[in-house]
Design a protein around this motif. Structure first.
Motif, PDB file in Angstrom:
ATOM      1  N   UNK A  16     -46.701 -24.316  45.517  1.00 49.09           N
ATOM      2  CA  UNK A  16     -48.108 -24.345  45.131  1.00 49.09           C
ATOM      3  C   UNK A  16     -48.525 -22.973  44.616  1.00 49.09           C
ATOM      4  N   UNK A  17     -49.780 -22.842  44.271  1.00 51.64           N
ATOM      5  CA  UNK A  17     -50.277 -21.573  43.734  1.00 51.64           C
ATOM      6  C   UNK A  17     -50.091 -20.406  44.669  1.00 51.64           C
ATOM      7  N   UNK A  18     -50.368 -20.589  45.951  1.00 51.48           N
ATOM      8  CA  UNK A  18     -50.233 -19.469  46.878  1.00 51.48           C
ATOM      9  C   UNK A  18     -48.768 -19.092  47.063  1.00 51.48           C
ATOM     10  N   UNK A  19     -47.866 -20.069  47.070  1.00 53.79           N
ATOM     11  CA  UNK A  19     -46.439 -19.755  47.175  1.00 53.79           C
ATOM     12  C   UNK A  19     -45.955 -19.025  45.914  1.00 53.79           C
ATOM     13  N   UNK A  20     -46.465 -19.409  44.756  1.00 51.05           N
ATOM     14  CA  UNK A  20     -46.110 -18.687  43.526  1.00 51.05           C
ATOM     15  C   UNK A  20     -46.593 -17.246  43.595  1.00 51.05           C
ATOM     16  N   UNK A  21     -47.802 -17.045  44.136  1.00 52.56           N
ATOM     17  CA  UNK A  21     -48.335 -15.682  44.277  1.00 52.56           C
ATOM     18  C   UNK A  21     -47.472 -14.859  45.222  1.00 52.56           C
ATOM     19  N   UNK A  22     -47.086 -15.437  46.360  1.00 50.29           N
ATOM     20  CA  UNK A  22     -46.242 -14.733  47.324  1.00 50.29           C
ATOM     21  C   UNK A  22     -44.951 -14.301  46.654  1.00 50.29           C
ATOM     22  N   UNK A  23     -44.296 -15.246  45.980  1.00 55.09           N
ATOM     23  CA  UNK A  23     -43.010 -14.931  45.347  1.00 55.09           C
ATOM     24  C   UNK A  23     -43.153 -13.920  44.209  1.00 55.09           C
ATOM     25  N   UNK A  24     -44.151 -14.094  43.373  1.00 57.79           N
ATOM     26  CA  UNK A  24     -44.324 -13.199  42.222  1.00 57.79           C
ATOM     27  C   UNK A  24     -44.686 -11.781  42.663  1.00 57.79           C
ATOM     28  N   UNK A  25     -45.577 -11.647  43.622  1.00 59.77           N
ATOM     29  CA  UNK A  25     -45.949 -10.307  44.097  1.00 59.77           C
ATOM     30  C   UNK A  25     -44.758  -9.634  44.769  1.00 59.77           C
ATOM     31  N   UNK A  26     -44.046 -10.375  45.610  1.00 59.08           N
ATOM     32  CA  UNK A  26     -42.864  -9.800  46.264  1.00 59.08           C
ATOM     33  C   UNK A  26     -41.832  -9.374  45.223  1.00 59.08           C
ATOM     34  N   UNK A  27     -41.534 -10.248  44.284  1.00 61.16           N
ATOM     35  CA  UNK A  27     -40.540  -9.923  43.253  1.00 61.16           C
ATOM     36  C   UNK A  27     -40.970  -8.696  42.450  1.00 61.16           C
ATOM     37  N   UNK A  28     -42.246  -8.647  42.070  1.00 56.62           N
ATOM     38  CA  UNK A  28     -42.742  -7.516  41.298  1.00 56.62           C
ATOM     39  C   UNK A  28     -42.656  -6.204  42.061  1.00 56.62           C
ATOM     40  N   UNK A  29     -43.048  -6.213  43.323  1.00 57.59           N
ATOM     41  CA  UNK A  29     -42.977  -4.985  44.117  1.00 57.59           C
ATOM     42  C   UNK A  29     -41.534  -4.534  44.322  1.00 57.59           C
ATOM     43  N   UNK A  30     -40.650  -5.484  44.599  1.00 55.91           N
ATOM     44  CA  UNK A  30     -39.232  -5.140  44.775  1.00 55.91           C
ATOM     45  C   UNK A  30     -38.665  -4.581  43.476  1.00 55.91           C
ATOM     46  N   UNK A  31     -39.010  -5.188  42.349  1.00 55.20           N
ATOM     47  CA  UNK A  31     -38.521  -4.681  41.058  1.00 55.20           C
ATOM     48  C   UNK A  31     -39.038  -3.276  40.761  1.00 55.20           C
ATOM     49  N   UNK A  32     -40.204  -2.936  41.303  1.00 54.85           N
ATOM     50  CA  UNK A  32     -40.755  -1.582  41.146  1.00 54.85           C
ATOM     51  C   UNK A  32     -40.126  -0.590  42.130  1.00 54.85           C
ATOM     52  N   UNK A  33     -39.252  -1.086  42.994  1.00 52.36           N
ATOM     53  CA  UNK A  33     -38.561  -0.212  43.928  1.00 52.36           C
ATOM     54  C   UNK A  33     -39.209  -0.078  45.296  1.00 52.36           C
ATOM     55  N   UNK A  34     -40.223  -0.900  45.566  1.00 56.54           N
ATOM     56  CA  UNK A  34     -40.868  -0.853  46.878  1.00 56.54           C
ATOM     57  C   UNK A  34     -40.008  -1.590  47.902  1.00 56.54           C
ATOM     58  N   UNK A  35     -39.709  -0.980  49.025  1.00 56.46           N
ATOM     59  CA  UNK A  35     -38.921  -1.665  50.063  1.00 56.46           C
ATOM     60  C   UNK A  35     -39.807  -2.624  50.858  1.00 56.46           C
ATOM     61  N   UNK A  36     -39.510  -3.911  50.749  1.00 58.40           N
ATOM     62  CA  UNK A  36     -40.298  -4.942  51.434  1.00 58.40           C
ATOM     63  C   UNK A  36     -39.467  -5.608  52.524  1.00 58.40           C
ATOM     64  N   UNK A  37     -40.080  -5.794  53.678  1.00 56.54           N
ATOM     65  CA  UNK A  37     -39.452  -6.525  54.775  1.00 56.54           C
ATOM     66  C   UNK A  37     -40.169  -7.867  54.920  1.00 56.54           C
ATOM     67  N   UNK A  38     -39.456  -9.004  54.818  1.00 59.21           N
ATOM     68  CA  UNK A  38     -40.089 -10.324  54.923  1.00 59.21           C
ATOM     69  C   UNK A  38     -40.385 -10.663  56.386  1.00 59.21           C
ATOM     70  N   UNK A  39     -41.654 -10.820  56.706  1.00 63.10           N
ATOM     71  CA  UNK A  39     -42.043 -10.997  58.101  1.00 63.10           C
ATOM     72  C   UNK A  39     -42.554 -12.405  58.389  1.00 63.10           C
ATOM     73  N   UNK A  40     -42.147 -12.916  59.551  1.00 55.58           N
ATOM     74  CA  UNK A  40     -42.613 -14.190  60.077  1.00 55.58           C
ATOM     75  C   UNK A  40     -43.402 -13.914  61.348  1.00 55.58           C
ATOM     76  N   UNK A  41     -44.337 -14.795  61.657  1.00 59.22           N
ATOM     77  CA  UNK A  41     -45.082 -14.674  62.908  1.00 59.22           C
ATOM     78  C   UNK A  41     -44.380 -15.463  63.992  1.00 59.22           C
ATOM     79  N   UNK A  42     -44.109 -14.817  65.106  1.00 58.73           N
ATOM     80  CA  UNK A  42     -43.483 -15.460  66.262  1.00 58.73           C
ATOM     81  C   UNK A  42     -44.540 -15.614  67.348  1.00 58.73           C
ATOM     82  N   UNK A  43     -45.077 -16.825  67.501  1.00 60.09           N
ATOM     83  CA  UNK A  43     -46.171 -17.017  68.449  1.00 60.09           C
ATOM     84  C   UNK A  43     -45.738 -16.758  69.893  1.00 60.09           C
ATOM     85  N   UNK A  44     -44.475 -17.044  70.248  1.00 55.87           N
ATOM     86  CA  UNK A  44     -44.021 -16.780  71.610  1.00 55.87           C
ATOM     87  C   UNK A  44     -44.038 -15.286  71.916  1.00 55.87           C
ATOM     88  N   UNK A  45     -43.780 -14.477  70.919  1.00 51.10           N
ATOM     89  CA  UNK A  45     -43.761 -13.027  71.095  1.00 51.10           C
ATOM     90  C   UNK A  45     -45.110 -12.383  70.789  1.00 51.10           C
TER      91      UNK A  45
END
Length: 95
Positions: free
Chosen positions: A16-45
């Motif tokens: 969907x649109x929000x998933x496209x935004x997530x992927x495009x922004x991440x790809x763009x930042x990584x291509x610019x050399x920004x180190x990105x860590x993909x984070x998930x929320x762990x409700x138990x923790x």
């Protein structure tokens, strides 16, 4: 290093649109050399964890960043956190 919240996009089977935004922004930042860590929320923790290999492969679909492009360590305390997704719902953090 920058934390990049990808909780819903790693689990959602469509592009969907929000998933496209997530992927495009991440790809763009990584291509610019920004180190990105993909984070998930762990409700138990009540905290974040890194997205595993299957989640990173799913992020790479629909022209997202390749799985190997992500940083594979948690950002240190005080690092930036980018949240493109909506964070409301039963499986999301409640800050």
């Amino acid at each position: 290093m920058i934390g990049f919240y990808v909780n819903h996009t790693t689990r959602f089977e469509r592009n969907t649109g929000i998933q496209r935004c997530v992927r495009a922004i991440a790809r763009g930042l990584i291509e610019l050399g920004e180190p990105l860590a993909p984070l998930l929320w762990e409700s138990q923790l009540s905290g974040f964890s890194l997205a595993g290999v299957e989640a990173r492969e799913h992020l790479g679909c629909w022209q997202g960043p390749i799985p190997a492009a992500w940083q594979l360590q948690l950002p240190p305390p005080g690092s930036w956190l980018i949240v493109v997704e909506l964070i409301s719902g039963p499986h999301q953090p409640s800050w």
